[in-house]
Design a protein around this motif. Structure first.
Motif, PDB file in Angstrom:
ATOM      1  N   ARG A   7       0.833  -1.208   0.000  1.00 43.70           N
ATOM      2  CA  ARG A   7       0.000   0.000   0.000  1.00 43.70           C
ATOM      3  C   ARG A   7       0.869   1.259   0.000  1.00 43.70           C
ATOM      4  NH1 ARG A   7      -5.237   0.125   1.211  1.00 43.70           N
ATOM      5  NH2 ARG A   7      -5.008   2.108   2.283  1.00 43.70           N
TER       6      ARG A   7
ATOM      7  N   ALA B   1       1.150   3.989  -3.198  1.00 50.35           N
ATOM      8  CA  ALA B   1       0.620   5.336  -2.960  1.00 50.35           C
ATOM      9  C   ALA B   1       1.343   6.389  -3.793  1.00 50.35           C
ATOM     10  CB  ALA B   1       0.716   5.677  -1.475  1.00 50.35           C
TER      11      ALA B   1
ATOM     12  N   TYR C 106       1.993   6.166  -6.914  1.00 49.50           N
ATOM     13  CA  TYR C 106       1.571   6.083  -8.310  1.00 49.50           C
ATOM     14  C   TYR C 106       0.208   6.727  -8.495  1.00 49.50           C
ATOM     15  CZ  TYR C 106       5.639   3.277  -8.950  1.00 49.50           C
ATOM     16  OH  TYR C 106       6.943   2.878  -9.008  1.00 49.50           O
TER      17      TYR C 106
ATOM     18  N   ASP D 298      -3.687   6.650 -10.457  1.00 49.17           N
ATOM     19  CA  ASP D 298      -4.948   5.985 -10.144  1.00 49.17           C
ATOM     20  C   ASP D 298      -4.781   4.471 -10.201  1.00 49.17           C
ATOM     21  OD1 ASP D 298      -7.510   5.184  -9.750  1.00 49.17           O
ATOM     22  OD2 ASP D 298      -8.330   6.147 -11.521  1.00 49.17           O
ATOM     23  N   THR D 299      -4.785   3.848  -9.049  1.00 47.44           N
ATOM     24  CA  THR D 299      -4.660   2.387  -8.984  1.00 47.44           C
ATOM     25  C   THR D 299      -5.870   1.782  -8.277  1.00 47.44           C
ATOM     26  OG1 THR D 299      -3.324   2.600  -6.976  1.00 47.44           O
ATOM     27  CG2 THR D 299      -2.121   2.346  -9.056  1.00 47.44           C
ATOM     28  N   HIS D 300      -7.031   2.380  -8.452  1.00 48.11           N
ATOM     29  CA  HIS D 300      -8.249   1.860  -7.821  1.00 48.11           C
ATOM     30  C   HIS D 300      -8.598   0.447  -8.282  1.00 48.11           C
ATOM     31  CE1 HIS D 300      -8.831   6.090  -6.755  1.00 48.11           C
ATOM     32  NE2 HIS D 300      -9.556   5.614  -5.759  1.00 48.11           N
TER      33      HIS D 300
ATOM     34  N   VAL E 251      -4.684   1.974  -2.897  1.00 48.71           N
ATOM     35  CA  VAL E 251      -4.553   3.294  -3.498  1.00 48.71           C
ATOM     36  C   VAL E 251      -4.385   4.310  -2.373  1.00 48.71           C
ATOM     37  CG1 VAL E 251      -7.022   3.784  -3.570  1.00 48.71           C
ATOM     38  CG2 VAL E 251      -5.531   4.775  -5.314  1.00 48.71           C
ATOM     39  N   SER E 252      -3.707   5.411  -2.664  1.00 55.08           N
ATOM     40  CA  SER E 252      -3.349   6.369  -1.615  1.00 55.08           C
ATOM     41  C   SER E 252      -4.550   7.044  -0.968  1.00 55.08           C
ATOM     42  CB  SER E 252      -2.406   7.429  -2.170  1.00 55.08           C
ATOM     43  OG  SER E 252      -3.029   8.138  -3.221  1.00 55.08           O
TER      44      SER E 252
ATOM     45  N   ASP F 285      -7.492   5.844  -0.254  1.00 56.91           N
ATOM     46  CA  ASP F 285      -8.448   4.927   0.359  1.00 56.91           C
ATOM     47  C   ASP F 285      -8.126   4.800   1.849  1.00 56.91           C
ATOM     48  OD1 ASP F 285     -10.643   2.859  -0.267  1.00 56.91           O
ATOM     49  OD2 ASP F 285      -9.221   1.760   0.974  1.00 56.91           O
TER      50      ASP F 285
END
Length: 195
Positions: free
Chosen positions: A147, A151, A153, A155-157, A181-182, A184
């Motif tokens: 995680r 964070a 990078y 959009d890694t949803h 993702v950062s 969340d």
């Protein structure tokens, strides 16, 4: 000689957990392909492709540990790729070797290119409008490190993570997954949630 028996066993363990759960839940169908079952037809029009895995026209193709779909009785079909992390691969890049961040970058390129639509049609006979990548790792501390690294990078949803322990305790379809993702809060969710 086969040197990755533990990894192969973990892929099969995940498949068994998922199949067992799906067979006990009404309204869902599963189509699961382990890495050794994924084969791609020649490139359309006979043209040469760059890679040998999914996203063959990208600079670096993808070879997931598994690809699967969940189809709900309402017709909704979700596409997933599974990556089993046995904590033997570095999270971030060190030299030219493989890393989990490198895999995520390849999946992001694959997502952005839209090539997953054609691959999904070829593998599962369905056109998808997105996918999720599920990273299943060994320990909560490893998941937290993942995680923190991701964070940095964009959009890694589409990247979700869990541990085998949590997946076994909460069930694959239960609240066993964190969005990696950062922005969340780290809450656990079900992969049944639409994307």
């Amino acid at each position: 000689a086969i040197t990755n028996i533990g990894h192969l066993a973990a892929i099969n363990q995940f498949r068994v957990l998922l199949q067992t759960e799906i067979s006990a839940v009404a309204g869902f169908d599963l189509h699961f392909l382990a890495s050794w079952q994924i084969s791609m037809a020649p490139a359309p029009g006979g043209g040469a492709s760059v890679g040998k895995g999914l996203g063959r026209n990208l600079v670096s193709s993808i070879k997931p540990d598994a690809a699967f779909t969940l189809r709900h009785c309402d017709g909704t079909t979700l596409l997933f790729f599974a990556e089993i992390d046995m904590a033997t691969e570095p999270i971030s890049r060190r030299g030219k070797g493989s890393s989990l961040i490198g895999k995520i970058e390849r999946y992001a390129s694959y997502f952005d290119s839209g090539e997953y639509r054609g691959d999904g049609e070829q593998l599962f006979g369905h056109s998808f409008r997105g996918f999720r990548v599920l990273f299943i790792t060994t320990k909560d501390s490893r998941l937290q490190q993942l995680r923190e690294q991701i964070a940095r990078y964009g959009d890694t949803h589409f990247v979700w993570g869990s541990t085998f322990e949590r997946v076994e305790a909460e069930r694959v379809l239960g609240p066993a997954w964190q969005v990696i993702v950062s922005d969340d809060n780290g809450a656990y969710r079900s992969i049944r949630e639409p994307y």
